[in-house]
Design an enzyme around this catalytic site. Structure first.
Site, short mmCIF file in Angstrom:
data_model
loop_
_atom_site.label_atom_id
_atom_site.label_comp_id
_atom_site.label_asym_id
_atom_site.label_seq_id
_atom_site.Cartn_x
_atom_site.Cartn_y
_atom_site.Cartn_z
CE LYS A 285 -60.96 0.56 86.26
NZ LYS A 285 -60.01 0.53 85.13
CG HIS A 286 -65.50 3.42 86.29
ND1 HIS A 286 -65.19 3.90 87.54
CD2 HIS A 286 -64.40 3.61 85.53
CE1 HIS A 286 -63.95 4.35 87.55
NE2 HIS A 286 -63.44 4.18 86.33
CG ASN A 428 -78.90 4.71 74.09
OD1 ASN A 428 -79.98 4.25 74.35
ND2 ASN A 428 -78.73 5.94 73.64
CG HIS A 534 -81.50 5.23 82.52
ND1 HIS A 534 -82.73 4.67 82.23
CD2 HIS A 534 -81.04 5.77 81.37
CE1 HIS A 534 -83.02 4.92 80.96
NE2 HIS A 534 -82.01 5.56 80.41
#
Length: 534
Positions: A285-286, A428, A534
């Site tokens: 999800k996302h 993180n 990232h």
């Protein structure tokens, strides 16, 4: 260089065309229609043979240049009578005088598609054959015609034949707007072609890009919009031969959105990490996993993955490591799901998925190789960030036990599993795992301790949803994508009930973190490799 002041005509009735194509699709019909419209046709090699066999009158380029094709066809169109005919500004007196002096006739239509370099690479041809499929004359002619689009119409693929023929049939001929649009497409085509050639040479030289970086691709689909409705979006395929969303075949469901493609790629890349497992499932999800598990069957793995975060799984992407079978399909369709992606699907499974008409089902033909080299590209304002794909993998032999207690065999298996998952979680990242399944995931937080706490909280929510007493993280292991800078992140894992930890190590405070692990009776291993995402 002198800038011409000649007025560009709005419409042009073509008198002469040069057709030289490797893709003969529609060539005969296109040439016949041009000839019927009074257009004289120049051609070369294989195109000449095909058109003559079909009875289309043609003129061989060699008879215009008064120079034969030489060097096995490497040199045939690189001649002033060809490039002069393409580049001449018709309304410029000095250009007209040069044409008259040297016997150069204008070329009003150029139809060229390039040697099949990309296809040659895709089928794994050797270096000598690949080099021979690098087109030189084609791109030179295309660029010349596109530069002179004020007077020349350039086509680089059969898909545009119809538009040009329709324009010729109109009063006044081919309009400037169409010539300019086709010129833009032509420059994009040569740029993408050169990018493919560059990528092949770069890969052959070790894969590290140098002073210049070229990227290009072919439009796969124009998407309804981007991440948000006010953003336009396109999906392009590159020449990389890698199983995944870009190469998948969609068996059913509505068109994929920008976010669907991004999330599906993340899901399939993650589940491909577990190609050595009996069965693995990832729910995304996302672009973050909300549940990952291995099991004796895909249905079992899906049930374990779903249990990690059943709330977030709603409207998610499901990736499977093996053929989607009926048992797994029946479980997946019980939850609203956007996309299912797998190497293949049985007929029974496809029929079950078909009951949800909007659910997309993609099959890839195989898993992606997580150890394969490749590039990751991201745009920044005014530039591109390019790096090698994160294909690092950690095995049991890479681990260094740093605590007084070593992990048990069961803990070791879960540690390696959790670290593979953490590689695909936004930093993180903290991942709790137990018995080959995630039980808590903390993603994308500015503080690692916050990720630890969020992962534990998600596990509590999942336990409540399943009406399970106690904490799912009790007795679990925990993975961190990078080192713990302070002991507080580790202490949060201890509070959640974790018994073993895997992390890269390398912090200035490693001794403090190790001491905290020893004080709590935890086993901890260092990998020496981090996985920032990232």
């Amino acid at each position: 260089m002198k800038v011409s002041t000649a007025e560009t005509p709005d419409r042009i009735v073509p008198k002469r065309a040069l057709l030289s194509v490797s893709d003969k699709t529609g060539l005969v019909d296109f040439a016949r229609a041009l000839s019927a419209a009074g257009v004289e046709i120049l051609t070369t090699g294989g195109s000449k043979a095909e058109l003559e066999a079909a009875g289309v009158p043609v003129i061989e380029v060699a008879s215009v240049t008064d120079f034969p094709e030489i060097m096995d066809g490497r040199v045939k169109t690189l001649h002033p009578k060809i490039h002069g005919g393409l580049l001449a500004v018709r309304g410029e007196p000095s250009h007209a005088a040069a044409m008259d002096e040297h016997g150069i006739a204008g070329i009003d239509i150029l139809c060229v598609n390039l040697y099949p370099f990309e296809q040659t690479v895709a089928r794994g041809a050797g270096a000598a054959e690949t080099v021979e499929n690098i087109d030189i004359g084609g791109p030179a002619m295309i660029r010349a015609a596109a530069k002179n689009h004020g007077y020349v119409t350039v086509l680089v693929e059969p898909a545009d034949y119809g538009d040009v023929l329709a324009a010729i049939a109109e009063p006044g001929g081919i309009p400037f707007a169409l010539r300019r649009r086709l010129a833009a497409k032509a420059f994009s085509r040569t740029a993408a072609y050169d990018a493919a050639v560059s990528a092949w040479f770069t890969a052959d030289a070790g894969g590290e890009s140098g002073d210049f970086f070229a990227a290009g691709g072919r439009l796969a689909e124009a998407l309804r919009y981007g991440e948000n409705p006010h953003q336009w979006a396109r999906f392009y395929r590159t020449t990389e031969q890698r199983s995944g969303v870009a190469t998948a075949r969609q068996l059913q469901g509505k068109a994929l959105s920008y976010n669907n493609i991004n999330d599906t790629d993340a899901a399939f890349e993650l589940v491909s990490e577990f190609g050595d497992a009996a069965a693995a499932v990832a729910i995304i999800k996302h672009a973050n996993p909300c549940g990952v598990a291995t099991g004796a069957s895909l249905a079992e793995a899906y049930a374990k993955a779903l249990a990690c975060d059943p709330v977030s799984a709603f409207g998610g992407i499901v990736a499977l490591s093996g053929e989607l079978d009926a048992e797994a399909a029946a479980k997946i369709v019980e939850v609203f799901t956007e996309v299912i992606i797998a190497p293949s699907a049985s007929d029974e499974a496809a029929a079950i998925v078909a009951s949800k008409k909007n659910l997309r089902l993609l099959v890839t033909g195989g898993l992606a190789d997580p150890a394969a080299a490749g590039l990751a590209v991201r745009s920044v304002a005014g530039g591109l960030l390019v790096q090698s794909r994160d294909n690092g993998r950690v095995t049991a032999g890479d681990l260094r036990v740093v605590t007084k207690r070593a992990p048990t065999p069961a803990e070791l298996a879960d540690l390696l599993f959790a670290f593979r998952v953490a590689k695909h979680v936004k930093s993180n990242a903290i991942v709790y795992a137990k018995d080959g399944a995630t039980v808590g995931i903390g993603a994308g937080q500015m503080s690692r301790v916050d990720s630890s706490r969020i992962a534990a909280r998600k596990a509590e929510d999942a336990a409540a949803a399943a009406r399970v007493s106690g904490r799912l993280t009790e007795g679990a292991v925990v993975a961190s994508d990078a080192f713990f800078p302070f002991a507080d992140g580790l202490e949060a894992a201890v509070a959640a009930g974790a018994t073993a930890v895997i992390q890269p190590g390398g912090s200035m405070r490693d001794d403090e973190v190790i001491a905290a692990a020893d004080a709590a009776g935890l086993a901890m291993v260092f990998t020496g490799m981090r996985h920032f995402r990232h």
